[in-house]
Design an enzyme around this catalytic site. Structure first.
Site, PDB file in Angstrom:
ATOM      1  N   SER A  61      11.901 -65.441  79.367  1.00  0.00           N
ATOM      2  CA  SER A  61      11.158 -65.284  78.112  1.00  0.00           C
ATOM      3  C   SER A  61      11.236 -66.558  77.291  1.00  0.00           C
ATOM      4  O   SER A  61      12.196 -67.327  77.410  1.00  0.00           O
ATOM      5  CB  SER A  61      11.749 -64.130  77.299  1.00  0.00           C
ATOM      6  OG  SER A  61      11.187 -64.125  76.002  1.00  0.00           O
TER       7      SER A  61
ATOM      8  N   TYR B 284      19.439 -61.001  73.254  1.00  0.00           N
ATOM      9  CA  TYR B 284      18.393 -60.998  74.282  1.00  0.00           C
ATOM     10  C   TYR B 284      18.078 -62.436  74.692  1.00  0.00           C
ATOM     11  O   TYR B 284      18.044 -62.777  75.882  1.00  0.00           O
ATOM     12  CB  TYR B 284      17.158 -60.302  73.712  1.00  0.00           C
ATOM     13  CG  TYR B 284      15.909 -60.347  74.564  1.00  0.00           C
ATOM     14  CD1 TYR B 284      15.767 -59.568  75.701  1.00  0.00           C
ATOM     15  CD2 TYR B 284      14.826 -61.166  74.203  1.00  0.00           C
ATOM     16  CE1 TYR B 284      14.608 -59.589  76.462  1.00  0.00           C
ATOM     17  CE2 TYR B 284      13.659 -61.196  74.958  1.00  0.00           C
ATOM     18  CZ  TYR B 284      13.553 -60.409  76.081  1.00  0.00           C
ATOM     19  OH  TYR B 284      12.397 -60.439  76.824  1.00  0.00           O
TER      20      TYR B 284
END
Ligand SMILES: Cc1cc2nc3c(=O)[nH]c(=O)nc-3n(C[C@H](O)[C@H](O)[C@H](O)COP(=O)(O)OP(=O)(O)OC[C@H]3O[C@@H](n4cnc5c(N)ncnc54)[C@H](O)[C@@H]3O)c2cc1C
Ligand SMILES: NC(=O)c1ccc[n+]([C@@H]2O[C@H](COP(=O)([O-])OP(=O)(O)OC[C@H]3O[C@@H](n4cnc5c(N)ncnc54)[C@H](OP(=O)(O)O)[C@@H]3O)[C@@H](O)[C@H]2O)c1
Lengths: 243, 432
Positions: free
Chosen positions: A135, A148
């Site tokens: 990501s 995250y």
């Protein structure tokens, strides 16, 4: 044509990628936890494309099971795409280590575990490709989701090292860094339309880039430039910002 | 979200609900009142309009296909065009298809749609073995003719007012080629048109384009197109790129366009009284689908389609009177579609009955609803009825007179708590 193994196949992005590969003539292994939920999706793919589609149970957190999982695949896949991920709750994770652990292990440890096994096999065979969905959140830590983000950063570094290692074995490794994508993970969030991709768009990008053996793919492409700018902001300034 | 039917009139604000699982759908039905399912929004008027709608279109998976019987199990949101894209190359076609392939399987059942072969094969429900539906209390019922005959008769043609159809098992039919041998017959007046329909009634597919402006002796002048699948030419069916109408068209150009198209055929291409051609599935069944958003040609106020059917014994007199009224009004599309239908089925609200149906478009403009009320009176005089899936304005009285089983339908809805749960603007207007 050969099988492609899709890990985390219930993800919206993964489903779109599965369609893309099947439409291009590949057979599929769809691996996910509670895989029974993929029954209708798998039938649909079979009927639409006429390709072989097998569903397999795989919990990315059940590290011990990974070796057997891979050994049990009768015909080894010609390539693997992992879409597993867990955004988690940043605030909760700051005080609840279980949540922190879940974020790190789902996004990083679990993928490393299964990718190690597949990489060893591909290295010996001197063929295959591996795609990991990381990501843009891993490009720089931000207060809103750095647990995250850090797990994705670890995955990004892992994939880069793996690419380096497998280069001589002719095994291609690709890192995918989506920006915003309209999926279950982001349902209910207020995403800027022009920066947000549909899963199908990500899938097309992934397929095309993988076939061209690209190393790192930002999708939408504009995120490459956005992240370039964000990475260039000096730390003394970045630490005061809210983005 | 602002939604409308294909006629782009009316446009209303609606909360559009989506669901992942069957349980989630049952929960929504428990929570809301006055909702209506929605497929691809190709019904013309307000059948799929309500302040709360359930979007079924994303549910479009193919679940199974049996090569030996041609039985396809498919979710209700799948488009007929998806089915064609996959199955025509394998030698299968829909048993029943309307004049557009851009509708969902759920919408096809709910309107009990029909096609050019109604006189032989009947309505869409004839090709359905069974379907699953979530009803007013959230239970899922596997509905077929034998085990739940009332729910079947209420749902096929029931305009989404009995629940949300989840999936269906439908029979496809075998074809050898994706080409149709088409015969075009040029007729000079209504009498000739009727005679031609009768003469060719053994042909599986038939429909006529009728010139609505023709008066006097030429009234009812038509091009009747009949056809049958060819055995040759192959199954290489592919989706073609669509042309699209990018903005709302000034409507004065419209009649010019259709006049031109018809005349080109009538006086140009179709020189002889009877001509033969081989055309493909899209050209024969779905000519309008070649142009995306053709509904925009009527301008931003939208349009409606007026479709009625008259019992065969009165068809000739009734049509004459109606065509004369339309021609005098100077309104209405220049082209209309005329078709001979076969026997009615048992479903309580299915539109077709044995006779002739006419469908034509009217732009929404001043005076239009008065004209349509006038046509209603003629339709009722000759024992006919109006097709709900095209309608946006018919009165409760006119509607009721055309559908003798309407009270059975109403009673059934009440008994099962459907009358409060499922409502559309249309159901409220016509009181069902
Ligand atoms: C160019 C064109 C040509 C056409 N030609 C014909 C023709 O030849 N013959 C003919 O019969 N019709 C014809 N139609 C009408 C069309 O076939 C019907 O209106 C059809 O029902 C539209 O389906 P949809 O999926 O778009 O449904 P919508 O328009 O969204 O809904 C139509 C009705 O079906 C209900 N519904 C939709 N999905 C479900 C579901 N899952 N469960 C329960 N109820 C549901 C809705 O509540 C509504 O009452 C034509 C339409 C167009 C635009
Ligand atoms: N959406 C975005 O904006 C965005 C942006 C950047 C990156 N990404 C990344 O893209 C990937 C796909 O995400 P998505 O947006 O499609 O979201 P998603 O639908 O939430 O996908 C995540 C998938 O991971 C699976 N998973 C989680 N834990 C698992 C476990 N223990 N074992 C097996 N599978 C597990 C989930 O399975 P279940 O369905 O069983 O929960 C889910 O299918 C993720 O890696 C995500 O981090 C997404």
């Amino acid at each position: 044509m050969s099988y492609i193994l899709i890990i985390g196949a219930k993800s919206d992005i993964a489903k779109a990628i599965a369609r893309e590969y099947a439409n291009h003539g590949y057979d599929l292994y769809l691996a996910a936890r509670n895989v029974a939920e993929l029954k209708d999706f798998a039938s649909d793919l079979r009927i639409r494309t006429g390709k072989k589609v097998k569903t397999l149970d795989l919990d990315i957190l059940d590290f011990e099971s990974h070796r057997i999982f891979y050994e049990n695949l009768e015909e080894k896949p010609g390539g693997v795409v992992s879409a597993v991920g867990y955004l988690g709750d940043q605030e909760k994770a700051q005080s609840d280590f279980q949540e922190t652990k879940l974020i790190i292990e789902t996004n990083y440890t679990g993928v490393a575990s299964i990718f190690n096994i597949i990489a060893n096999d591909y290295e010996q065979r001197k063929s295959g490709f591996m795609v990991g969905i990381s990501s843009v959140a891993g490009d720089r830590g931000r207060k809103s989701n750095y647990l995250y983000g850090s797990a994705k950063a670890a995955l990004t570094a892992y994939l880069s090292g793996l690419r380096n290692r497998l280069h001589n074995a002719n095994v291609h490794v690709m890192t995918v860094k989506p920006g915003f994508v309209r999926t279950k993970m982001t349902a209910g969030m207020n995403l800027p339309a022009r920066l947000t991709a549909e899963p199908e768009e990500v899938a097309r990008d992934v397929f095309r880039a993988q076939q061209k053996r690209k190393n790192v793919l930002y999708t939408k492409w504009i995120w490459k430039w956005i992240m370039l700018v964000i990475r260039m902001i000096p730390e003394w300034q970045f630490k005061k910002m809210s983005i | 979200m602002i939604i409308s039917g294909w006629g782009m009139y009316p446009k209303i604000e609606s909360t559009v609900l989506r669901f992942e699982t069957e349980q989630a759908l049952a929960n929504l039905i428990g929570e809301y009142y006055g909702l209506v399912p929605r497929g691809n929004g190709r019904s013309y008027g307000d059948s799929a309009l309500s302040p709360v709608t359930v979007d079924v279109k994303p549910k479009n998976y193919f679940l199974s296909f049996d090569e030996s019987s041609g039985l396809l199990h498919v979710q209700a949101g799948a488009l007929l065009s998806d089915i064609l894209e996959i199955f025509v190359p394998k030698g299968w076609f829909l048993k029943i298809t309307p004049g557009t392939k851009l509708i969902t399987v759920g919408g096809a059942i709910a309107s009990d749609v029909h096609g050019k072969n109604h006189h032989i094969e009947g309505c869409f429900s004839e090709s359905v073995k069974e379907f699953r539906i979530v009803t007013a209390n959230g239970t899922i019922i596997n509905c077929n003719r034998e085990s739940t005959p009332d729910l079947w008769k209420a749902t096929c043609g029931g305009m989404g007012l009995t629940g949300v159809i989840l999936d269906a098992k439908i029979y496809l039919k075998k074809i050898k080629s994706q080409y149709i041998n088409q015969v075009t017959i040029k007729t000079k007046n209504l009498k000739e048109t009727f005679d031609a329909f009768e003469e060719f009634k053994d042909k599986p597919y038939s429909v006529a384009w009728i010139d609505c402006l023709a008066k006097g002796n030429a009234m009812g002048k038509s091009l009747l197109m009949v056809g049958d699948f060819s055995g040759e030419g192959g199954l290489g069916y592919q989706l073609k790129p669509q042309k699209t109408i990018p903005f709302n068209f000034p409507s004065f150009t419209l009649n010019k366009l259709s006049v031109k198209a018809f005349n080109e055929l009538y006086y140009g291409k179709v020189r002889k009284k009877v001509t033969k051609q081989q055309v493909d599935i899209d050209a024969f069944f779905y000519p309008l689908d070649a142009i995306g958003h053709w509904n925009r040609i009527y301008g931003k106020n939208g349009f409606t389609q007026y479709q009625f059917i008259l019992p065969k014994v009165h068809s000739y007199d009734g049509l004459k009177e109606i065509l004369a009224t339309i021609a005098d009004s100077g309104k209405g599309s220049f082209l209309a579609v005329l078709k001979l239908y076969g026997k009615a089925n048992q479903n309580w609200l299915s539109f077709p009955l044995e006779g002739y149906s006419l469908a034509l478009d009217f732009k929404i403009e001043k005076g239009i609803f008065q004209l349509l009320d006038m046509l209603d009176r003629i339709v009722l005089k000759y024992g006919g009825r109006i097709y709900l899936t095209k309608d946006v304005r018919v009165s409760r009285k006119t509607f009721e007179k055309g559908y003798p089983q309407i009270d059975t339908f109403r009673q059934f809805r009440k008994e099962h708590g459907m009358d409060k749960k499922f409502q559309s603007l249309q159901s409220k207007r016509v009181g069902i």
